[in-house]
Design a protein around this motif. Structure first.
Motif, PDB file in Angstrom:
ATOM      1  N   HIS A  72       0.846  -1.195   0.000  1.00  0.00           N
ATOM      2  CA  HIS A  72       0.000   0.000   0.000  1.00  0.00           C
ATOM      3  C   HIS A  72       0.878   1.240   0.000  1.00  0.00           C
ATOM      4  O   HIS A  72       1.821   1.344   0.784  1.00  0.00           O
ATOM      5  CB  HIS A  72      -0.897  -0.002   1.243  1.00  0.00           C
ATOM      6  N   TYR A 109      -1.952  -1.352  -3.771  1.00  0.00           N
ATOM      7  CA  TYR A 109      -3.064  -0.500  -3.366  1.00  0.00           C
ATOM      8  C   TYR A 109      -2.576   0.945  -3.330  1.00  0.00           C
ATOM      9  O   TYR A 109      -1.668   1.276  -2.548  1.00  0.00           O
ATOM     10  CB  TYR A 109      -3.571  -0.867  -1.967  1.00  0.00           C
ATOM     11  N   PHE A 168      -7.999   1.814   1.861  1.00  0.00           N
ATOM     12  CA  PHE A 168      -7.472   0.450   1.756  1.00  0.00           C
ATOM     13  C   PHE A 168      -7.022  -0.096   3.115  1.00  0.00           C
ATOM     14  O   PHE A 168      -6.538  -1.218   3.198  1.00  0.00           O
ATOM     15  CB  PHE A 168      -6.300   0.425   0.761  1.00  0.00           C
TER      16      PHE A 168
END
Length: 202
Positions: A72, A109, A168
């Motif tokens: 992420h 992400y 996320f």
């Protein structure tokens, strides 16, 4: 499954995702990192992420295992480095980053992909990518994720309506909020399942 957290560095903020993957026969390796302020971080501080991921693999990965990296934000940046991408620093020069030949797929992400805007920066990225971008993300805008489609790889890009940069995370930073029209709980359930399916695809 090698997980790379965002700038906060704490995989606990993604615990339900990691527990879901572990419950579906994935060995999950999720190292903790010191918090970064990405816009102010030095090159040495940034490099602790991909270097630390490789060290975690060397310590914990099953011998001969194919490695899927899930990242992420700045964790996505580190994942791309391991997969062969070459980031360029603020001084206009390429950074010398570690590579990891055991990596077979990436799930990203809201990746911090602006570092790879230079010509040829993505030329060595040839493995399959599943990339999510938040429609309302102002930290790593959708355009950064779209740029990843210039890599010579199979790139499955999914722009999530009404999602922001922290959508996320199961435990976002204090003071952040999703758009009223965004159902984060439902989205995170779907995200975990799709991540697992992509990671374990033949």
């Amino acid at each position: 499954m090698l997980f790379a957290a965002g700038a906060g560095g704490d995989p606990e903020r993604y615990r339900p995702l990691l527990e879901y993957l572990a419950a579906h026969d994935c060995q999950v390796i999720a190292p903790h990192f010191e918090r970064l302020v990405a816009r102010e971080a030095t090159t040495a501080e940034l490099l602790t992420r991909p270097v630390g991921l490789v060290e975690a693999l060397d310590r914990w990965a099953s011998p001969g295992a194919a490695v899927v990296v899930v990242g992420h934000s700045i964790g996505g940046w580190a994942a791309l480095c391991l997969a062969g991408a070459t980031p360029w620093g603020r001084d206009g020069k390429p950074l010398d980053v570690p590579r990891e030949p055991r990596v077979s797929r990436l799930v990203l992400y809201a990746p911090a992909a602006g570092w790879f805007a230079a010509p040829g920066a993505l030329d060595a990225v040839t493995l399959p990518l599943l990339v999510y971008a938040g429609e309302l993300d102002t930290i790593t805008p959708v355009e950064q994720a779209i740029h990843l489609k210039s890599a010579p790889a199979e790139v499955d890009l999914r722009v999530v309506p009404k999602a922001g940069h922290f959508s996320f995370m199961h435990t976002p930073p204090p003071g952040t909020a999703d758009d009223d029209a965004f159902d984060r709980g439902r989205f995170l359930t779907d995200l975990a399942q799709t991540t697992m399916e992509f990671a374990t695809a033949p």
